[in-house]
Design a protein around this motif. Structure first.
Motif, PDB file in Angstrom:
ATOM      1  N   LEU A  83      37.993  41.946  28.696  1.00 50.38           N
ATOM      2  CA  LEU A  83      39.355  41.951  28.495  1.00 50.38           C
ATOM      3  C   LEU A  83      39.633  40.384  28.207  1.00 50.38           C
ATOM      4  CD1 LEU A  83      41.000  43.480  31.384  1.00 50.38           C
ATOM      5  CD2 LEU A  83      41.044  44.197  29.252  1.00 50.38           C
ATOM      6  N   PHE A  84      38.871  39.316  28.416  1.00 50.80           N
ATOM      7  CA  PHE A  84      39.059  38.020  28.405  1.00 50.80           C
ATOM      8  C   PHE A  84      38.751  37.727  26.582  1.00 50.80           C
ATOM      9  CE2 PHE A  84      37.096  33.674  27.439  1.00 50.80           C
ATOM     10  CZ  PHE A  84      38.378  32.977  27.780  1.00 50.80           C
ATOM     11  N   ILE A  85      37.436  38.469  26.149  1.00 52.97           N
ATOM     12  CA  ILE A  85      37.239  38.257  24.763  1.00 52.97           C
ATOM     13  C   ILE A  85      38.409  38.761  23.888  1.00 52.97           C
ATOM     14  CG2 ILE A  85      35.690  38.969  22.930  1.00 52.97           C
ATOM     15  CD1 ILE A  85      33.494  38.618  24.895  1.00 52.97           C
ATOM     16  N   SER A  86      38.885  40.031  24.528  1.00 54.23           N
ATOM     17  CA  SER A  86      39.802  40.931  23.406  1.00 54.23           C
ATOM     18  C   SER A  86      41.411  40.353  23.650  1.00 54.23           C
ATOM     19  CB  SER A  86      39.626  42.481  23.896  1.00 54.23           C
ATOM     20  OG  SER A  86      39.773  42.610  25.060  1.00 54.23           O
ATOM     21  N   HIS A  87      41.608  39.999  24.546  1.00 54.06           N
ATOM     22  CA  HIS A  87      43.114  39.634  24.891  1.00 54.06           C
ATOM     23  C   HIS A  87      43.488  38.229  25.387  1.00 54.06           C
ATOM     24  CE1 HIS A  87      43.260  44.062  24.697  1.00 54.06           C
ATOM     25  NE2 HIS A  87      44.670  43.876  24.242  1.00 54.06           N
ATOM     26  N   TYR A  88      42.503  37.553  25.831  1.00 55.56           N
ATOM     27  CA  TYR A  88      42.890  36.175  26.522  1.00 55.56           C
ATOM     28  C   TYR A  88      42.360  35.080  25.417  1.00 55.56           C
ATOM     29  CZ  TYR A  88      44.909  38.173  30.408  1.00 55.56           C
ATOM     30  OH  TYR A  88      45.646  38.862  31.469  1.00 55.56           O
ATOM     31  N   ALA A  89      41.138  35.039  25.183  1.00 50.84           N
ATOM     32  CA  ALA A  89      40.248  33.822  24.514  1.00 50.84           C
ATOM     33  C   ALA A  89      41.056  33.759  23.116  1.00 50.84           C
ATOM     34  CB  ALA A  89      39.155  34.378  24.427  1.00 50.84           C
ATOM     35  N   PRO A  90      40.979  32.384  22.603  1.00 54.29           N
ATOM     36  CA  PRO A  90      41.396  32.155  21.349  1.00 54.29           C
ATOM     37  C   PRO A  90      40.589  32.708  20.330  1.00 54.29           C
ATOM     38  CG  PRO A  90      41.403  29.996  22.550  1.00 54.29           C
ATOM     39  CD  PRO A  90      41.043  31.224  23.584  1.00 54.29           C
ATOM     40  N   ARG A  91      40.938  32.790  19.131  1.00 53.20           N
ATOM     41  CA  ARG A  91      40.174  33.727  18.024  1.00 53.20           C
ATOM     42  C   ARG A  91      39.107  33.219  17.851  1.00 53.20           C
ATOM     43  NH1 ARG A  91      43.117  35.410  12.558  1.00 53.20           N
ATOM     44  NH2 ARG A  91      44.509  36.320  14.519  1.00 53.20           N
ATOM     45  N   ARG A  92      38.530  31.832  17.560  1.00 47.58           N
ATOM     46  CA  ARG A  92      37.401  31.405  17.694  1.00 47.58           C
ATOM     47  C   ARG A  92      36.386  31.515  18.557  1.00 47.58           C
ATOM     48  NH1 ARG A  92      38.586  25.654  14.175  1.00 47.58           N
ATOM     49  NH2 ARG A  92      39.479  26.734  12.586  1.00 47.58           N
ATOM     50  N   LEU A  93      37.033  31.431  19.728  1.00 46.54           N
ATOM     51  CA  LEU A  93      36.178  31.398  21.081  1.00 46.54           C
ATOM     52  C   LEU A  93      35.857  32.965  21.296  1.00 46.54           C
ATOM     53  CD1 LEU A  93      34.891  30.096  23.575  1.00 46.54           C
ATOM     54  CD2 LEU A  93      37.176  30.456  24.775  1.00 46.54           C
ATOM     55  N   ALA A  94      36.876  33.622  20.726  1.00 46.47           N
ATOM     56  CA  ALA A  94      36.497  35.150  20.948  1.00 46.47           C
ATOM     57  C   ALA A  94      35.118  35.481  20.360  1.00 46.47           C
ATOM     58  CB  ALA A  94      37.453  35.935  21.019  1.00 46.47           C
ATOM     59  N   SER A  95      35.421  34.985  19.090  1.00 48.35           N
ATOM     60  CA  SER A  95      34.094  35.367  17.976  1.00 48.35           C
ATOM     61  C   SER A  95      32.857  35.003  18.587  1.00 48.35           C
ATOM     62  CB  SER A  95      34.591  34.650  17.019  1.00 48.35           C
ATOM     63  OG  SER A  95      33.829  35.121  15.674  1.00 48.35           O
ATOM     64  N   VAL A  96      32.774  33.714  19.081  1.00 45.49           N
ATOM     65  CA  VAL A  96      31.461  33.122  19.399  1.00 45.49           C
ATOM     66  C   VAL A  96      31.079  33.811  20.820  1.00 45.49           C
ATOM     67  CG1 VAL A  96      30.316  30.997  20.587  1.00 45.49           C
ATOM     68  CG2 VAL A  96      32.104  30.718  18.785  1.00 45.49           C
ATOM     69  N   LEU A  97      32.153  34.265  21.527  1.00 43.64           N
ATOM     70  CA  LEU A  97      31.655  35.047  22.957  1.00 43.64           C
ATOM     71  C   LEU A  97      31.059  36.474  22.689  1.00 43.64           C
ATOM     72  CD1 LEU A  97      34.358  34.038  25.344  1.00 43.64           C
ATOM     73  CD2 LEU A  97      32.022  33.139  25.309  1.00 43.64           C
ATOM     74  N   GLY A  98      31.811  36.971  21.626  1.00 48.13           N
ATOM     75  CA  GLY A  98      31.394  38.353  21.292  1.00 48.13           C
ATOM     76  C   GLY A  98      29.871  38.391  20.724  1.00 48.13           C
ATOM     77  N   TYR A  99      29.680  37.102  19.786  1.00 42.60           N
ATOM     78  CA  TYR A  99      28.198  37.197  19.407  1.00 42.60           C
ATOM     79  C   TYR A  99      27.387  37.000  20.441  1.00 42.60           C
ATOM     80  CZ  TYR A  99      29.923  36.704  14.626  1.00 42.60           C
ATOM     81  OH  TYR A  99      30.485  37.066  13.257  1.00 42.60           O
ATOM     82  N   VAL A 100      27.228  36.263  21.522  1.00 44.92           N
ATOM     83  CA  VAL A 100      26.528  35.936  22.640  1.00 44.92           C
ATOM     84  C   VAL A 100      26.333  37.150  23.405  1.00 44.92           C
ATOM     85  CG1 VAL A 100      26.572  34.642  24.720  1.00 44.92           C
ATOM     86  CG2 VAL A 100      27.375  33.245  22.550  1.00 44.92           C
ATOM     87  N   VAL A 101      27.387  37.715  23.744  1.00 43.05           N
ATOM     88  CA  VAL A 101      27.350  39.193  24.366  1.00 43.05           C
ATOM     89  C   VAL A 101      26.485  40.167  23.398  1.00 43.05           C
ATOM     90  CG1 VAL A 101      28.615  41.215  25.206  1.00 43.05           C
ATOM     91  CG2 VAL A 101      29.511  38.801  25.471  1.00 43.05           C
ATOM     92  N   ASP A 102      26.546  40.285  22.469  1.00 50.36           N
ATOM     93  CA  ASP A 102      25.899  40.954  21.439  1.00 50.36           C
ATOM     94  C   ASP A 102      24.265  40.668  21.765  1.00 50.36           C
ATOM     95  OD1 ASP A 102      28.140  42.352  21.100  1.00 50.36           O
ATOM     96  OD2 ASP A 102      28.191  41.609  19.002  1.00 50.36           O
ATOM     97  N   LEU A 103      24.075  39.411  21.641  1.00 51.21           N
ATOM     98  CA  LEU A 103      22.700  38.867  21.509  1.00 51.21           C
ATOM     99  C   LEU A 103      22.196  39.100  22.832  1.00 51.21           C
ATOM    100  CD1 LEU A 103      23.115  35.584  19.688  1.00 51.21           C
ATOM    101  CD2 LEU A 103      21.936  37.429  18.823  1.00 51.21           C
ATOM    102  N   LEU A 104      22.942  38.867  24.069  1.00 53.18           N
ATOM    103  CA  LEU A 104      22.236  39.125  25.312  1.00 53.18           C
ATOM    104  C   LEU A 104      21.861  40.607  25.455  1.00 53.18           C
ATOM    105  CD1 LEU A 104      24.713  37.353  27.675  1.00 53.18           C
ATOM    106  CD2 LEU A 104      22.249  36.685  27.154  1.00 53.18           C
ATOM    107  N   ALA A 105      22.627  41.498  24.618  1.00 58.02           N
ATOM    108  CA  ALA A 105      22.297  42.804  24.944  1.00 58.02           C
ATOM    109  C   ALA A 105      21.002  43.233  24.037  1.00 58.02           C
ATOM    110  CB  ALA A 105      23.393  43.894  24.323  1.00 58.02           C
ATOM    111  N   ALA A 106      20.561  42.394  23.110  1.00 59.03           N
ATOM    112  CA  ALA A 106      19.285  42.695  22.551  1.00 59.03           C
ATOM    113  C   ALA A 106      18.127  41.730  23.003  1.00 59.03           C
ATOM    114  CB  ALA A 106      19.326  41.825  21.129  1.00 59.03           C
ATOM    115  N   VAL A 107      18.142  41.091  24.123  1.00 59.34           N
ATOM    116  CA  VAL A 107      17.200  40.416  24.845  1.00 59.34           C
ATOM    117  C   VAL A 107      16.158  41.367  25.412  1.00 59.34           C
ATOM    118  CG1 VAL A 107      16.403  38.656  26.740  1.00 59.34           C
ATOM    119  CG2 VAL A 107      18.628  38.399  25.134  1.00 59.34           C
ATOM    120  N   PRO A 108      14.705  41.163  25.227  1.00 58.26           N
ATOM    121  CA  PRO A 108      13.631  42.204  25.665  1.00 58.26           C
ATOM    122  C   PRO A 108      13.887  42.127  27.155  1.00 58.26           C
ATOM    123  CG  PRO A 108      12.824  40.864  24.019  1.00 58.26           C
ATOM    124  CD  PRO A 108      14.238  40.210  24.013  1.00 58.26           C
TER     125      PRO A 108
END
Length: 313
Positions: free
Chosen positions: A96-121
């Motif tokens: 919810l923070f990424i999609s509706h609260y965070a500024p666009r640039r911050l949301a983009s960075v956080l989205g990449y971080v979340v996706d990278l965490l899902a790929a950690v072995p």
């Protein structure tokens, strides 16, 4: 008009054939896996001298094999449910923070971080859990035992770092990015007209999310949670490094108790005899069935509510 319709009709047939074939192949693969597990497990189950579903001892390599799935299945389900309870609220909040609260640039960075965490072995999470989380959890575990020991989960006379709670926290951290990433994409698909209409009527941002976004995204959140639960149940290396590898059924998550089917397979397969390997495969069959039941239950929860089904469609 006729040419475009003719082209569409020519393309529909191969696409329908390819999609149907893919579904049939998937079902065939799942059926083949089930048949393989059954064939390999039957000889060990015939050699077993106890009841496979209720026995708590695991000694398939003995002269008279004695093994059962009771404690392992209990530990698998309990640790996965604890991880789901811990991870889902945090993941939904992050989404919810990424999609509706965070500024666009911050949301983009956080989205990449979340996706990278899902790929950690998973082995990285396991090593981090052993090196950092196990000694760190001694303090919080003692606090929970001292002040909330009247709750069965936090009771017991012994508190250790390698416990069910620590393993559940590692699983929660592992499945959190998956739930957050899927929930974020679902929340971003919420109808903008409904959101703007709620805001135009004077609703606050949270009221708009509660009335427009969460009802629409509920099926996606349920699906994401079930996907995370499936990964938690099947996780091997991370929990194998943290679980105390004991065979006991207890709700005390702070003591030196806990094990899972996947962790037991990883720890015991290398030294297993022929009967022992069959016993481990039989436990894998139980995990396979549990995972199927969990996914079927999730589909039932969504399908039984018409508004969920419409939103999911």
């Amino acid at each position: 008009m006729r040419r475009s319709a003719f082209r569409r009709s020519r393309g529909d047939g191969p696409f329908r054939f390819a999609s149907t074939g893919a579904g049939v192949v998937l079902l065939a693969i799942m059926a083949a896996i089930g048949v393989f597990l059954v064939v390999k497990a039957v000889p060990a189950l015939q050699a077993n001298t106890s009841h496979f579903l209720t026995e708590l001892t695991w000694q398939p390599n003995a002269t008279e094999p004695v093994f059962g799935i009771g404690a392992l299945a209990f530990g698998t389900v309990l640790s996965s449910l604890l991880a789901l309870v811990i991870a889902t609220p945090v993941a939904v909040g992050v989404a919810l923070f990424i999609s509706h609260y965070a500024p666009r640039r911050l949301a983009s960075v956080l989205g990449y971080v979340v996706d990278l965490l899902a790929a950690v072995p998973s082995v990285v999470y396991g090593l981090w859990g052993v090196a950092f989380l196990v000694p760190f959890m001694l303090g919080p575990s003692k606090f929970l035992n001292d002040y909330l020991g009247w709750i069965p989960l936090f009771g017991g006379d012994t508190v250790v770092g390698k416990s069910m709670l620590t393993a559940s926290l590692v699983l929660a951290i592992m499945i959190l990015p998956i739930i957050a990433a899927i929930s974020r994409e679902v929340f971003l698909q919420a109808p903008k007209m409904q959101e703007e209409a709620a805001l135009a009527l004077g609703a606050t941002r949270w009221e708009m999310i509660r009335m427009s976004v969460l009802p629409f995204g509920r099926p996606g959140v349920i699906s994401a949670a079930m996907l995370g639960l499936g990964r938690a149940m099947g996780e091997t290396i991370a929990v194998a490094l943290i679980f105390p590898a004991t065979f006991k059924i207890t709700f005390q998550v702070l003591g030196p108790y806990g094990n899972s089917i996947a962790a037991n397979i990883a720890n015991g397969f290398g030294e297993a005899t022929e009967v022992g390997r069959g016993a481990l495969i039989a436990s894998g069959l139980v995990l396979f069935i549990i995972t199927l039941l969990v996914n079927m239950a999730a589909r039932f929860v969504i399908a039984r509510r018409k508004e969920y089904a419409r939103a999911a469609a």
